[in-house]
Scaffold this motif. Structure first.
Motif, PDB file in Angstrom:
ATOM      1  N   GLU A   1       1.183  -1.574   0.319  1.00 39.72           N
ATOM      2  CA  GLU A   1      -0.024  -0.149   0.240  1.00 39.72           C
ATOM      3  C   GLU A   1       0.960   1.459   0.183  1.00 39.72           C
ATOM      4  OE1 GLU A   1      -2.006  -0.518   3.491  1.00 39.72           O
ATOM      5  OE2 GLU A   1      -4.301  -2.092   2.193  1.00 39.72           O
ATOM      6  N   ALA A   2       1.751   1.234   0.512  1.00 39.05           N
ATOM      7  CA  ALA A   2       2.710   2.515   0.465  1.00 39.05           C
ATOM      8  C   ALA A   2       3.543   2.766  -0.719  1.00 39.05           C
ATOM      9  CB  ALA A   2       3.989   2.301   1.768  1.00 39.05           C
ATOM     10  N   LEU A   3       3.881   1.392  -1.155  1.00 39.55           N
ATOM     11  CA  LEU A   3       4.209   1.837  -2.683  1.00 39.55           C
ATOM     12  C   LEU A   3       3.367   2.729  -3.644  1.00 39.55           C
ATOM     13  CD1 LEU A   3       6.957   0.844  -4.338  1.00 39.55           C
ATOM     14  CD2 LEU A   3       5.979  -1.304  -5.173  1.00 39.55           C
ATOM     15  N   ALA A   4       1.953   1.461  -2.947  1.00 42.13           N
ATOM     16  CA  ALA A   4       1.095   2.231  -4.684  1.00 42.13           C
ATOM     17  C   ALA A   4       0.949   3.602  -4.342  1.00 42.13           C
ATOM     18  CB  ALA A   4      -0.283   1.742  -3.933  1.00 42.13           C
ATOM     19  N   ALA A   5       0.890   4.473  -3.196  1.00 44.86           N
ATOM     20  CA  ALA A   5       0.514   5.500  -2.787  1.00 44.86           C
ATOM     21  C   ALA A   5       1.452   6.735  -3.124  1.00 44.86           C
ATOM     22  CB  ALA A   5       0.597   6.015  -1.544  1.00 44.86           C
ATOM     23  N   LYS A   6       2.640   5.970  -3.345  1.00 49.25           N
ATOM     24  CA  LYS A   6       4.328   6.887  -3.973  1.00 49.25           C
ATOM     25  C   LYS A   6       3.242   6.468  -5.350  1.00 49.25           C
ATOM     26  CE  LYS A   6       8.190   8.638  -3.399  1.00 49.25           C
ATOM     27  NZ  LYS A   6       8.690  10.012  -2.543  1.00 49.25           N
ATOM     28  N   VAL A   7       4.238   6.021  -6.012  1.00 50.19           N
ATOM     29  CA  VAL A   7       3.375   5.671  -7.075  1.00 50.19           C
ATOM     30  C   VAL A   7       2.412   7.151  -7.639  1.00 50.19           C
ATOM     31  CG1 VAL A   7       2.629   4.456  -9.004  1.00 50.19           C
ATOM     32  CG2 VAL A   7       4.534   3.547  -7.612  1.00 50.19           C
TER      33      VAL A   7
ATOM     34  N   ARG B   1       3.876  16.423 -11.935  1.00 49.30           N
ATOM     35  CA  ARG B   1       2.601  15.998 -11.990  1.00 49.30           C
ATOM     36  C   ARG B   1       2.649  14.942 -11.573  1.00 49.30           C
ATOM     37  NH1 ARG B   1      -1.408  18.544 -16.137  1.00 49.30           N
ATOM     38  NH2 ARG B   1      -2.867  18.436 -14.002  1.00 49.30           N
ATOM     39  N   SER B   2       1.282  13.884 -11.028  1.00 49.30           N
ATOM     40  CA  SER B   2       1.369  12.547 -10.708  1.00 49.30           C
ATOM     41  C   SER B   2       0.860  11.942 -12.429  1.00 49.30           C
ATOM     42  CB  SER B   2       0.905  12.431  -8.998  1.00 49.30           C
ATOM     43  OG  SER B   2      -0.457  12.927  -9.835  1.00 49.30           O
ATOM     44  N   VAL B   3       0.978  11.355 -11.710  1.00 41.89           N
ATOM     45  CA  VAL B   3      -0.166  10.111 -13.105  1.00 41.89           C
ATOM     46  C   VAL B   3      -1.392  10.703 -12.951  1.00 41.89           C
ATOM     47  CG1 VAL B   3      -0.418   7.696 -11.496  1.00 41.89           C
ATOM     48  CG2 VAL B   3      -0.256   7.452 -14.429  1.00 41.89           C
ATOM     49  N   ARG B   4      -1.745  10.881 -11.682  1.00 40.07           N
ATOM     50  CA  ARG B   4      -3.421  11.120 -11.215  1.00 40.07           C
ATOM     51  C   ARG B   4      -3.858  12.582 -11.420  1.00 40.07           C
ATOM     52  NH1 ARG B   4      -4.130  10.029  -4.624  1.00 40.07           N
ATOM     53  NH2 ARG B   4      -2.714  11.354  -4.736  1.00 40.07           N
TER      54      ARG B   4
ATOM     55  N   ALA C   1      -1.738  -3.493  -7.087  1.00 38.38           N
ATOM     56  CA  ALA C   1      -2.431  -3.476  -8.132  1.00 38.38           C
ATOM     57  C   ALA C   1      -3.799  -2.759  -7.814  1.00 38.38           C
ATOM     58  CB  ALA C   1      -2.593  -4.792  -9.670  1.00 38.38           C
ATOM     59  N   SER C   2      -4.263  -3.267  -6.614  1.00 37.91           N
ATOM     60  CA  SER C   2      -5.526  -2.722  -6.219  1.00 37.91           C
ATOM     61  C   SER C   2      -5.619  -1.724  -5.254  1.00 37.91           C
ATOM     62  CB  SER C   2      -6.635  -3.818  -5.695  1.00 37.91           C
ATOM     63  OG  SER C   2      -5.914  -4.860  -4.355  1.00 37.91           O
ATOM     64  N   ALA C   3      -4.661  -1.624  -4.688  1.00 39.58           N
ATOM     65  CA  ALA C   3      -4.363  -0.295  -3.575  1.00 39.58           C
ATOM     66  C   ALA C   3      -4.234   1.164  -4.837  1.00 39.58           C
ATOM     67  CB  ALA C   3      -3.429  -0.182  -3.006  1.00 39.58           C
ATOM     68  N   LEU C   4      -3.445   1.085  -5.244  1.00 41.62           N
ATOM     69  CA  LEU C   4      -3.327   1.856  -6.994  1.00 41.62           C
ATOM     70  C   LEU C   4      -4.074   2.276  -7.213  1.00 41.62           C
ATOM     71  CD1 LEU C   4      -0.692   3.673  -8.334  1.00 41.62           C
ATOM     72  CD2 LEU C   4      -0.398   1.556  -9.757  1.00 41.62           C
ATOM     73  N   ALA C   5      -5.184   1.385  -7.732  1.00 41.98           N
ATOM     74  CA  ALA C   5      -6.580   1.850  -7.769  1.00 41.98           C
ATOM     75  C   ALA C   5      -7.396   2.622  -7.652  1.00 41.98           C
ATOM     76  CB  ALA C   5      -6.761   0.442  -8.788  1.00 41.98           C
TER      77      ALA C   5
ATOM     78  N   PRO D   1      -6.405   3.794 -13.361  1.00 37.76           N
ATOM     79  CA  PRO D   1      -6.960   3.502 -13.594  1.00 37.76           C
ATOM     80  C   PRO D   1      -5.424   1.918 -14.407  1.00 37.76           C
ATOM     81  CG  PRO D   1      -7.670   5.200 -14.529  1.00 37.76           C
ATOM     82  CD  PRO D   1      -6.293   5.660 -14.013  1.00 37.76           C
ATOM     83  N   VAL D   2      -5.902   0.763 -13.444  1.00 38.38           N
ATOM     84  CA  VAL D   2      -4.255  -0.003 -13.784  1.00 38.38           C
ATOM     85  C   VAL D   2      -5.696  -1.214 -14.266  1.00 38.38           C
ATOM     86  CG1 VAL D   2      -3.170  -1.827 -12.407  1.00 38.38           C
ATOM     87  CG2 VAL D   2      -4.172   1.013 -11.355  1.00 38.38           C
ATOM     88  N   GLU D   3      -3.762  -1.956 -15.558  1.00 37.87           N
ATOM     89  CA  GLU D   3      -4.330  -2.616 -15.723  1.00 37.87           C
ATOM     90  C   GLU D   3      -2.808  -3.453 -15.411  1.00 37.87           C
ATOM     91  OE1 GLU D   3      -5.192  -3.216 -20.524  1.00 37.87           O
ATOM     92  OE2 GLU D   3      -6.402  -2.140 -20.209  1.00 37.87           O
ATOM     93  N   THR D   4      -3.047  -4.749 -15.939  1.00 33.28           N
ATOM     94  CA  THR D   4      -1.701  -6.114 -15.058  1.00 33.28           C
ATOM     95  C   THR D   4      -1.472  -6.915 -16.598  1.00 33.28           C
ATOM     96  OG1 THR D   4      -3.305  -7.678 -14.345  1.00 33.28           O
ATOM     97  CG2 THR D   4      -2.559  -5.859 -13.027  1.00 33.28           C
ATOM     98  N   GLY D   5      -0.066  -7.473 -15.557  1.00 32.90           N
ATOM     99  CA  GLY D   5      -0.346  -8.834 -16.739  1.00 32.90           C
ATOM    100  C   GLY D   5      -0.018  -9.959 -16.360  1.00 32.90           C
ATOM    101  N   ARG D   6       0.181 -11.246 -16.820  1.00 36.36           N
ATOM    102  CA  ARG D   6      -0.599 -12.487 -15.671  1.00 36.36           C
ATOM    103  C   ARG D   6       0.544 -13.260 -14.830  1.00 36.36           C
ATOM    104  NH1 ARG D   6      -2.314 -16.114 -19.999  1.00 36.36           N
ATOM    105  NH2 ARG D   6      -4.374 -14.724 -20.002  1.00 36.36           N
ATOM    106  N   PHE D   7       0.616 -13.106 -13.533  1.00 36.92           N
ATOM    107  CA  PHE D   7       1.407 -13.127 -12.467  1.00 36.92           C
ATOM    108  C   PHE D   7       1.824 -14.782 -12.953  1.00 36.92           C
ATOM    109  CE2 PHE D   7       3.408 -14.897  -8.993  1.00 36.92           C
ATOM    110  CZ  PHE D   7       3.585 -13.474  -8.217  1.00 36.92           C
ATOM    111  N   GLY D   8       3.447 -14.823 -13.239  1.00 35.84           N
ATOM    112  CA  GLY D   8       3.939 -16.307 -12.780  1.00 35.84           C
ATOM    113  C   GLY D   8       3.786 -16.574 -14.481  1.00 35.84           C
TER     114      GLY D   8
END
Length: 145
Positions: free
Chosen positions: A43-49, A64-67, A110-114, A119-126
């Motif tokens: 969650e801390a990393l998401a907030a920083k990003v 400016r931030s991504v937001r 990923a969900s904390a960033l969203a 807006p977040v899209e992801t790859g497939r873990f593994g």
């Protein structure tokens, strides 16, 4: 957690020749959960990003931030960010979180960033993924929580 951020004009990830996630313009975020990470780390990393000011304002200054610029993020799990290359020529990955814990923390990141309005899209873990991008600037930043 560790993350490598790249400001991009576009990025996409494919698995078995199918595009499963994309962004542009915005951020490509390669993220890695480490041994001692927890939900608070994710969650801390998401907030920083979300708040990192690496996009240009009207004067051309990175202020400016991504937001702020209403862009999105493509978030990819990347355990190789845990590589230890201090000895020999073969990286070690013992500092990476175990796979199930890494998946849980990656999903939380990923969900904390969203949840923070990105807006977040992801790859497939593994999965074996192919990531393509056009780095904007270039701007590439290393973060750790």
């Amino acid at each position: 957690m560790r993350a490598l951020l790249q400001r991009v004009t576009r990025a996409e990830v494919t698995v078995e020749n199918d595009v499963i996630g994309r962004t542009g313009p915005g951020l490509l975020v390669l993220a890695c959960a480490m041994q001692d990470d927890d939900t608070a780390s994710a969650e801390a990393l998401a907030a920083k990003v979300a708040k990192l000011r690496i996009f240009k304002d009207e004067t051309g200054k990175m202020n400016r931030s991504v937001r702020d610029v209403s862009d999105s993020a493509l978030v990819i799990s990347q355990f190789t960010l845990a590589a230890d290359t201090r000895r020999g020529n073969r990286p070690g990955y013992s500092d990476a979180a175990p796979p199930e814990e890494a998946r849980r923390l990656f999903d939380r990141f990923a969900s904390a960033l969203a949840d923070l309005g990105v807006p977040v899209e992801t790859g497939r873990f593994g999965a074996q993924m192919q990531v393509s991008l056009v780095n904007d600037g270039p701007v590439t930043i290393w973060l750790e929580s």
